[in-house]
Design a protein around this motif. Structure first.
Motif, PDB file in Angstrom:
ATOM      1  N   GLY A  16       5.577   7.364   1.910  1.00 19.42           N
ATOM      2  CA  GLY A  16       5.675   7.355   3.363  1.00 19.42           C
ATOM      3  C   GLY A  16       4.617   8.233   4.015  1.00 19.42           C
ATOM      4  O   GLY A  16       4.245   9.288   3.499  1.00 19.42           O
ATOM      5  N   MET A  17       4.148   7.792   5.180  1.00 18.80           N
ATOM      6  CA  MET A  17       3.070   8.497   5.882  1.00 18.80           C
ATOM      7  C   MET A  17       3.083   8.095   7.350  1.00 18.80           C
ATOM      8  O   MET A  17       3.853   7.218   7.768  1.00 18.80           O
ATOM      9  CB  MET A  17       1.715   8.133   5.259  1.00 18.80           C
ATOM     10  CG  MET A  17       1.395   6.659   5.359  1.00 18.80           C
ATOM     11  SD  MET A  17      -0.126   6.164   4.475  1.00 18.80           S
ATOM     12  CE  MET A  17       0.437   6.155   2.783  1.00 18.80           C
ATOM     13  N   ALA A  18       2.215   8.719   8.140  1.00 16.63           N
ATOM     14  CA  ALA A  18       2.032   8.339   9.535  1.00 16.63           C
ATOM     15  C   ALA A  18       0.605   7.847   9.717  1.00 16.63           C
ATOM     16  O   ALA A  18      -0.341   8.461   9.219  1.00 16.63           O
ATOM     17  CB  ALA A  18       2.302   9.529  10.451  1.00 16.63           C
ATOM     18  N   GLY A  19       0.464   6.714  10.437  1.00 18.26           N
ATOM     19  CA  GLY A  19      -0.879   6.173  10.626  1.00 18.26           C
ATOM     20  C   GLY A  19      -0.873   4.898  11.427  1.00 18.26           C
ATOM     21  O   GLY A  19       0.037   4.638  12.233  1.00 18.26           O
ATOM     22  N   ASP A  20      -1.885   4.089  11.208  1.00 15.82           N
ATOM     23  CA  ASP A  20      -2.083   2.831  11.920  1.00 15.82           C
ATOM     24  C   ASP A  20      -1.304   1.720  11.212  1.00 15.82           C
ATOM     25  O   ASP A  20      -1.536   1.468  10.021  1.00 15.82           O
ATOM     26  CB  ASP A  20      -3.580   2.499  11.936  1.00 15.82           C
ATOM     27  CG  ASP A  20      -3.912   1.287  12.794  1.00 15.82           C
ATOM     28  OD1 ASP A  20      -2.987   0.516  13.139  1.00 15.82           O
ATOM     29  OD2 ASP A  20      -5.102   1.097  13.106  1.00 15.82           O
ATOM     30  N   ILE A  43       5.138   5.326  11.892  1.00 16.42           N
ATOM     31  CA  ILE A  43       5.686   5.446  10.546  1.00 16.42           C
ATOM     32  C   ILE A  43       5.158   4.300   9.699  1.00 16.42           C
ATOM     33  O   ILE A  43       5.256   3.129  10.067  1.00 16.42           O
ATOM     34  CB  ILE A  43       7.227   5.393  10.564  1.00 16.42           C
ATOM     35  CG1 ILE A  43       7.788   6.468  11.481  1.00 16.42           C
ATOM     36  CG2 ILE A  43       7.783   5.548   9.144  1.00 16.42           C
ATOM     37  CD1 ILE A  43       7.336   7.853  11.157  1.00 16.42           C
ATOM     38  N   CYS A  44       4.598   4.628   8.547  1.00 15.29           N
ATOM     39  CA  CYS A  44       4.084   3.635   7.603  1.00 15.29           C
ATOM     40  C   CYS A  44       4.741   3.865   6.243  1.00 15.29           C
ATOM     41  O   CYS A  44       4.919   5.016   5.823  1.00 15.29           O
ATOM     42  CB  CYS A  44       2.564   3.745   7.482  1.00 15.29           C
ATOM     43  SG  CYS A  44       1.667   3.336   8.996  1.00 15.29           S
ATOM     44  N   HIS A  45       5.083   2.799   5.568  1.00 13.38           N
ATOM     45  CA  HIS A  45       5.763   2.908   4.274  1.00 13.38           C
ATOM     46  C   HIS A  45       4.785   3.281   3.170  1.00 13.38           C
ATOM     47  O   HIS A  45       5.093   4.066   2.278  1.00 13.38           O
ATOM     48  CB  HIS A  45       6.455   1.582   3.950  1.00 13.38           C
ATOM     49  CG  HIS A  45       7.250   1.591   2.682  1.00 13.38           C
ATOM     50  ND1 HIS A  45       6.674   1.328   1.446  1.00 13.38           N
ATOM     51  CD2 HIS A  45       8.558   1.830   2.442  1.00 13.38           C
ATOM     52  CE1 HIS A  45       7.617   1.400   0.507  1.00 13.38           C
ATOM     53  NE2 HIS A  45       8.766   1.705   1.083  1.00 13.38           N
TER      54      HIS A  45
END
Length: 277
Positions: free
Chosen positions: A175-179, A148-150
């Motif tokens: 908000g997104m999903a990643g490194d 989870i990335c803000h």
């Protein structure tokens, strides 16, 4: 309703004793509001320290989200008002960010960090076709993760309760999903180049300019110590994150700084390729 705060995209109103209304400005994307509502609900259900999104609302021609009220002050305000607490507050900022990154998007429900960056970079008209091509290729070889990335994490989006015991991360529109390294790089870029709103009080502007480098150094050092991530992993994401930020409505001075930063990085890549060939 009483206006209690505002930003570029929305105004915040007191709605009830335990509720606030985030009312987006006229013409703001309804899809973006829906995304923030869904994202806020999702991360709340994951147990992260975020305000609960109660429901979407319409007020005249504007759309808003009703949130549970969190009584507190942003880390940015505290850092400027109480600079003697800067190291402690930077630790809270880093520890909270790391806590967010510990949660995974196991169901692949969230937007992809790489896709978001790619689309943003391609929309930047300041880049030539060749620069676009090189930036997209560079991004393609960076690590794929689903943490989870803000997407817009900085000290004005983290709040601390009056007793200092509770904290809260707000504004989940990006908000997104990643490194996680890419999310930390985004924070670095914002803190390094970002400008406060023009209507911010001169004393606050001056306080931020004096504190920004120290905030950045302390935050990065604490995040690295907590996560075990390498500084080079964060640095690797600086180029695409800075390039994607140019898709936003930025003051000219910040735009100029970031464009130079991106082109300097591309030139360094050229020099590195030349020396290794």
């Amino acid at each position: 309703m009483k206006l209690i705060g505002q930003g570029r995209t929305a105004e915040i109103y007191h709605y009830a004793d335990d509720l606030i209304l985030k009312l987006y400005r006229t013409g703001f994307s309804g899809e973006a509001v829906q995304n923030e509502y869904r994202m806020s609900q999702w991360v709340y259900e994951k147990g992260l320290p975020v305000p609960r999104a109660v429901k979407q609302m319409h007020h005249a021609t504007r759309t808003g989200i009703l949130f549970e009220r969190f009584e507190g002050t942003t880390l940015l305000s505290l850092m400027i008002q109480q600079p003697e607490l800067l190291e402690h507050l930077s630790y809270i900022m880093a520890a909270t960010h790391y806590k967010v990154h510990m949660v995974q998007d196991e169901g692949n429900l969230l937007p992809s960090q790489k896709k978001i960056l790619e689309h943003a970079m391609l929309r930047v008209s300041l880049f030539s076709d060749l620069e676009h091509e090189r930036l997209i290729h560079y991004l393609s070889v960076l690590p794929e993760q689903r943490a989870i990335c803000h997407g817009d994490y900085h000290p004005d989006n983290v709040m601390l309760s009056k007793d200092g015991e509770q904290h809260c991360v707000i504004d989940w529109m990006t908000g997104m999903a990643g490194d996680p390294a890419g999310d930390v790089a985004r924070t670095w870029v914002i803190l390094k180049s970002g400008k406060l709103p023009d209507d911010a009080e001169p004393a606050i502007q001056e306080g931020f300019e004096q504190a920004r480098n120290l905030i950045l150094e302390q935050y990065i050092a604490h995040y690295i110590a907590l996560s075990g991530i390498k500084r080079g992993q964060i640095d690797a994401w600086m180029l695409p994150v800075a390039a994607a930020r140019l898709d936003e409505s930025l003051p000219f001075s910040e735009e100029e700084y970031l464009l130079q930063f991106v082109r300097d990085r591309l030139r360094l890549l050229d020099e590195k390729d030349h020396t290794t060939s």
